[in-house]
Scaffold this motif. Structure first.
Motif, PDB file in Angstrom:
ATOM      1  N   ASP A 211       0.861  -1.182   0.000  1.00  0.00           N
ATOM      2  CA  ASP A 211       0.000   0.000   0.000  1.00  0.00           C
ATOM      3  C   ASP A 211       0.900   1.236   0.000  1.00  0.00           C
ATOM      4  OD1 ASP A 211      -1.690   2.185   0.849  1.00  0.00           O
ATOM      5  OD2 ASP A 211      -3.176   0.673   1.414  1.00  0.00           O
ATOM      6  N   SER A 212       0.755   2.084  -1.022  1.00  0.00           N
ATOM      7  CA  SER A 212       1.646   3.238  -1.160  1.00  0.00           C
ATOM      8  C   SER A 212       1.454   4.271  -0.061  1.00  0.00           C
ATOM      9  CB  SER A 212       1.450   3.892  -2.531  1.00  0.00           C
ATOM     10  OG  SER A 212       0.114   4.340  -2.689  1.00  0.00           O
ATOM     11  N   THR A 213       0.354   4.210   0.677  1.00  0.00           N
ATOM     12  CA  THR A 213       0.174   5.172   1.776  1.00  0.00           C
ATOM     13  C   THR A 213       1.171   4.940   2.898  1.00  0.00           C
ATOM     14  OG1 THR A 213      -1.496   3.784   2.867  1.00  0.00           O
ATOM     15  CG2 THR A 213      -2.292   5.395   1.251  1.00  0.00           C
ATOM     16  N   ALA A 214       1.844   3.788   2.899  1.00  0.00           N
ATOM     17  CA  ALA A 214       2.827   3.498   3.943  1.00  0.00           C
ATOM     18  C   ALA A 214       4.219   4.009   3.595  1.00  0.00           C
ATOM     19  CB  ALA A 214       2.890   1.995   4.195  1.00  0.00           C
ATOM     20  N   VAL A 215       4.410   4.549   2.390  1.00  0.00           N
ATOM     21  CA  VAL A 215       5.750   4.923   1.940  1.00  0.00           C
ATOM     22  C   VAL A 215       6.383   5.960   2.862  1.00  0.00           C
ATOM     23  CG1 VAL A 215       7.023   6.113   0.111  1.00  0.00           C
ATOM     24  CG2 VAL A 215       5.433   4.273  -0.467  1.00  0.00           C
ATOM     25  N   ARG A 216       5.643   6.975   3.262  1.00  0.00           N
ATOM     26  CA  ARG A 216       6.228   8.033   4.090  1.00  0.00           C
ATOM     27  C   ARG A 216       6.734   7.471   5.414  1.00  0.00           C
ATOM     28  NH1 ARG A 216       3.059  13.605   5.047  1.00  0.00           N
ATOM     29  NH2 ARG A 216       3.513  13.655   2.804  1.00  0.00           N
ATOM     30  N   ALA A 217       5.940   6.624   6.069  1.00  0.00           N
ATOM     31  CA  ALA A 217       6.361   6.065   7.349  1.00  0.00           C
ATOM     32  C   ALA A 217       7.569   5.150   7.173  1.00  0.00           C
ATOM     33  CB  ALA A 217       5.203   5.304   7.983  1.00  0.00           C
ATOM     34  N   LEU A 218       7.573   4.362   6.120  1.00  0.00           N
ATOM     35  CA  LEU A 218       8.716   3.467   5.872  1.00  0.00           C
ATOM     36  C   LEU A 218       9.973   4.256   5.532  1.00  0.00           C
ATOM     37  CD1 LEU A 218       6.838   0.739   3.812  1.00  0.00           C
ATOM     38  CD2 LEU A 218       7.979   0.374   6.011  1.00  0.00           C
ATOM     39  N   ALA A 219       9.822   5.329   4.770  1.00  0.00           N
ATOM     40  CA  ALA A 219      10.979   6.167   4.434  1.00  0.00           C
ATOM     41  C   ALA A 219      11.581   6.773   5.692  1.00  0.00           C
ATOM     42  CB  ALA A 219      10.559   7.260   3.458  1.00  0.00           C
ATOM     43  N   ALA A 220      10.733   7.179   6.627  1.00  0.00           N
ATOM     44  CA  ALA A 220      11.229   7.739   7.882  1.00  0.00           C
ATOM     45  C   ALA A 220      11.974   6.681   8.683  1.00  0.00           C
ATOM     46  CB  ALA A 220      10.065   8.310   8.692  1.00  0.00           C
ATOM     47  N   ALA A 221      11.448   5.457   8.690  1.00  0.00           N
ATOM     48  CA  ALA A 221      12.131   4.383   9.407  1.00  0.00           C
ATOM     49  C   ALA A 221      13.477   4.072   8.774  1.00  0.00           C
ATOM     50  CB  ALA A 221      11.245   3.142   9.430  1.00  0.00           C
ATOM     51  N   ARG A 223      15.371   6.107   7.209  1.00  0.00           N
ATOM     52  CA  ARG A 223      16.276   7.226   7.459  1.00  0.00           C
ATOM     53  C   ARG A 223      16.714   7.301   8.927  1.00  0.00           C
ATOM     54  NH1 ARG A 223      12.913  11.127   6.310  1.00  0.00           N
ATOM     55  NH2 ARG A 223      12.351  11.408   8.497  1.00  0.00           N
ATOM     56  N   ASP A 224      15.785   7.058   9.854  1.00  0.00           N
ATOM     57  CA  ASP A 224      16.029   7.438  11.246  1.00  0.00           C
ATOM     58  C   ASP A 224      16.195   6.288  12.224  1.00  0.00           C
ATOM     59  OD1 ASP A 224      15.716  10.099  10.442  1.00  0.00           O
ATOM     60  OD2 ASP A 224      13.549  10.060  10.797  1.00  0.00           O
ATOM     61  N   ASP A 225      15.742   5.087  11.892  1.00  0.00           N
ATOM     62  CA  ASP A 225      15.770   4.025  12.901  1.00  0.00           C
ATOM     63  C   ASP A 225      17.207   3.611  13.202  1.00  0.00           C
ATOM     64  OD1 ASP A 225      15.362   1.270  14.196  1.00  0.00           O
ATOM     65  OD2 ASP A 225      13.303   1.979  13.921  1.00  0.00           O
ATOM     66  N   SER A 226      17.488   3.406  14.472  1.00  0.00           N
ATOM     67  CA  SER A 226      18.855   3.064  14.888  1.00  0.00           C
ATOM     68  C   SER A 226      19.164   1.585  14.715  1.00  0.00           C
ATOM     69  CB  SER A 226      19.058   3.441  16.364  1.00  0.00           C
ATOM     70  OG  SER A 226      18.131   2.735  17.194  1.00  0.00           O
ATOM     71  N   ASP A 227      18.158   0.769  14.492  1.00  0.00           N
ATOM     72  CA  ASP A 227      18.357  -0.679  14.417  1.00  0.00           C
ATOM     73  C   ASP A 227      18.493  -1.129  12.959  1.00  0.00           C
ATOM     74  OD1 ASP A 227      17.255  -3.653  14.341  1.00  0.00           O
ATOM     75  OD2 ASP A 227      17.958  -3.236  16.386  1.00  0.00           O
ATOM     76  N   GLU A 228      19.560  -1.866  12.674  1.00  0.00           N
ATOM     77  CA  GLU A 228      19.831  -2.320  11.314  1.00  0.00           C
ATOM     78  C   GLU A 228      18.703  -3.178  10.755  1.00  0.00           C
ATOM     79  OE1 GLU A 228      23.806  -4.157   9.549  1.00  0.00           O
ATOM     80  OE2 GLU A 228      22.588  -5.707  10.536  1.00  0.00           O
ATOM     81  N   ARG A 229      18.132  -4.057  11.606  1.00  0.00           N
ATOM     82  CA  ARG A 229      17.065  -4.942  11.132  1.00  0.00           C
ATOM     83  C   ARG A 229      15.861  -4.148  10.648  1.00  0.00           C
ATOM     84  NH1 ARG A 229      16.081  -8.132  16.467  1.00  0.00           N
ATOM     85  NH2 ARG A 229      16.520  -6.016  17.203  1.00  0.00           N
ATOM     86  N   VAL A 230      15.559  -3.087  11.326  1.00  0.00           N
ATOM     87  CA  VAL A 230      14.403  -2.277  10.952  1.00  0.00           C
ATOM     88  C   VAL A 230      14.662  -1.567   9.631  1.00  0.00           C
ATOM     89  CG1 VAL A 230      12.861  -0.406  11.655  1.00  0.00           C
ATOM     90  CG2 VAL A 230      13.790  -1.983  13.380  1.00  0.00           C
TER      91      VAL A 230
END
Length: 509
Positions: A211-221, A223-230
């Motif tokens: 679902d393309s509505t999730a792109v913004r949240a995934l892009a933020a993750a 860019r910003d998530d500290s965990d490699e797996r994420v």
């Protein structure tokens, strides 16, 4: 060793084997992992040993050659566990297994009960999802995700707020398998969960829901998530969704500190089928990590833009890793631009790796420019049979007015595959001067070579060819006699098996 200890040991072996199947990426840890698997298997009951063996065999596919069951298992329980279609007689036992005090028992019970389509199982799983024990709730969530039961969507969404991180992770994973858009918004919000395992499961499921509505949240993750797996899961999800809105975030992540993240980022860019990914993929070709460069060459070939030809040509000529040069040759063939003929011809003549030379020959055949035929003809005497075979195929794929002399000589090659491809190429060219050589090839001891030669002759309107058909009517092989009869009646001769080349497989993250 008691039964409980033995059972846990065997189940641990199964879990470790599954880990090795999917996650053995660190050479430094493989000796330890192998030792742990073998130690856990010691003394395990036969049925658990059999399940672990089947888990390893799964990576090789199924077929009549599947090895026999583990010795000593005479209960037929292992065969039952592996059976796809079963009655519902075991449902109550498996539902009770979700509440066991052993985590491995719960895990296997969840996977077995998920095969049932009984309404009572659905009701039981929903009850277990609301049960008091966190382990039971997590196992029920996994089972609901495997069954794809629509009634589980709302209860699983509610469990994204569970107090236990394992339950939240299992629920997030399960929602990805239910194909329901209602899960996208709550999953996106859960990308802020405190537990990395939960965030990674959420990202993976958002990719599965596409679902393309999730792109913004995934892009933020990403860019910003500290965990490699994420970050890995977020990059993979963006590639699965395939929205061009993800290109800026993926392009920025080319600079991620983790090679594993960068590799999946490049894989995702290769899936977007958009010219805007070329600059980022080109930048990734200079990565210090071999796996990242290998994926970038694939991505550029997948993107199919002629703008990538110069940089891929340089990588084909200069990269120290044969794997990268091999992938670059494949990518140039995928793009199919005439400008790639020169670097591919150079690689075909001089690269140290036979696999690179073979891929270069295949790529020249894909591009289809007659100017490549001299280099391909010279490659018919290459030291590697794979290269000679690909060169013969490529000459036939390109087509010329007259068969090169080397192609006729290739009908005597020590390799039957080279001889088959040479005969096929001569049929594609349909040069009547080769009929005599093909007549001899019809008598080849290899059936596929003989059939290809007969097919090649059927492409020529030539008296010498017709004389061969009459001769083959006396063959002891009924298929050859039938093919000759069809050829004499100007019918279609089946050239199968086609000498289809096998380019490099598509990589996965």
């Amino acid at each position: 060793m008691g039964n409980v200890t033995m059972g846990r040991s065997g189940l641990s072996a199964l879990a470790a084997v599954l880990l090795l199947n999917g996650a053995a990426s660190s050479p430094g840890g493989e000796r330890q992992w192998a030792s742990e698997v073998l130690a856990a298997a010691r003394g395990a009951p036969a049925i658990l040993c059999g399940l672990a063996a089947r888990a390893v065999e799964a990576r090789y596919g199924n077929g009549p050659w599947t090895p026999p069951l583990a010795s000593g298992d005479t209960s037929q329980a292992l065969a039952w566990a592996l059976e796809r279609d079963r009655s519902n007689a075991s449902d109550s036992v498996l539902l009770d297994g979700l509440a066991a005090d052993d985590p491995c028992v719960r895990s296997i019970a969840a996977r077995l009960v998920a095969r049932s389509e009984s309404p009572s199982v659905t009701a039981g799983l929903l009850r277990s999802l609301a049960g008091p024990a966190a382990g039971t709730r997590a196992a029920a969530a996994v089972a609901l995700g495997l069954t794809g039961i629509a009634a589980g969507v709302d209860p699983l969404i509610a469990r994204l707020r569970d107090t236990d991180a394992d339950v939240r992770a299992a629920s997030a994973w399960a929602l990805g398998g239910l194909d329901d858009a209602r899960a996208v918004a709550p999953l996106s919000r859960t990308l802020g969960d405190a537990a990395p395992a939960v965030r990674a499961a959420v990202a993976q499921s958002l990719g599965r829901l596409d679902d393309s509505t999730a792109v913004r949240a995934l892009a933020a993750a990403l860019r910003d998530d500290s965990d490699e797996r994420v970050r890995i899961a977020a990059a993979e999800a963006l590639g699965m969704i395939g929205s061009r809105a993800a290109i800026p975030a993926l392009a920025d992540a080319i600079g991620d500190r983790s090679p594993a993240v960068r590799r999946v980022v490049v894989w995702a860019l290769g899936h977007l089928d958009d010219a805007d990914v070329i600059p980022a993929l080109t930048r990734a070709l200079g990565d210090a990590d071999r796996d990242v460069r290998e994926m970038a060459t694939w991505g550029l070939g997948q993107a199919g833009s002629r703008d990538a030809v110069p940089v891929l040509g340089r990588r084909l000529a200069d990269d120290a890793e044969p794997l990268i040069r091999e992938r670059a040759a494949w990518a140039l063939g995928q793009i199919g631009d005439r400008a790639a003929v020169e670097p591919l011809g150079a690689a075909l003549r001089a690269d140290r790796s036979a696999r690179v030379r073979s891929n270069a020959a295949w790529a020249l055949g894909q591009i289809g420019e007659a100017v490549a035929v001299p280099a391909l003809s010279a490659a018919l005497t290459d030291s590697a049979s794979d290269v000679r075979g690909q060169a013969a195929w490529a000459i036939g794929q390109i087509g010329t007015d007259h068969a090169p002399a080397g192609l006729t000589a290739a009908l005597k090659d020590p390799s039957s595959e080279v001889r088959q491809r040479a005969a096929w190429a001569m049929g594609r060219i349909a040069d009547a001067t080769t009929a005599t050589a093909l007549r001899d090839a019809v008598r080849d001891a290899d059936r596929d070579v003989a059939r290809a030669a007969l097919w090649a002759l059927s492409q020529m309107d030539d008296d010498a060819a017709r004389a061969v058909f009459v001769e083959v009517l006396k063959s002891a092989d009924p298929e050859m006699r039938a093919a000759a009869a069809r050829a004499l009646g100007r019918g279609q001769v089946n050239p199968w098996p086609w000498p289809i080349p096998r380019p490099m497989p598509r990589p996965f993250p």
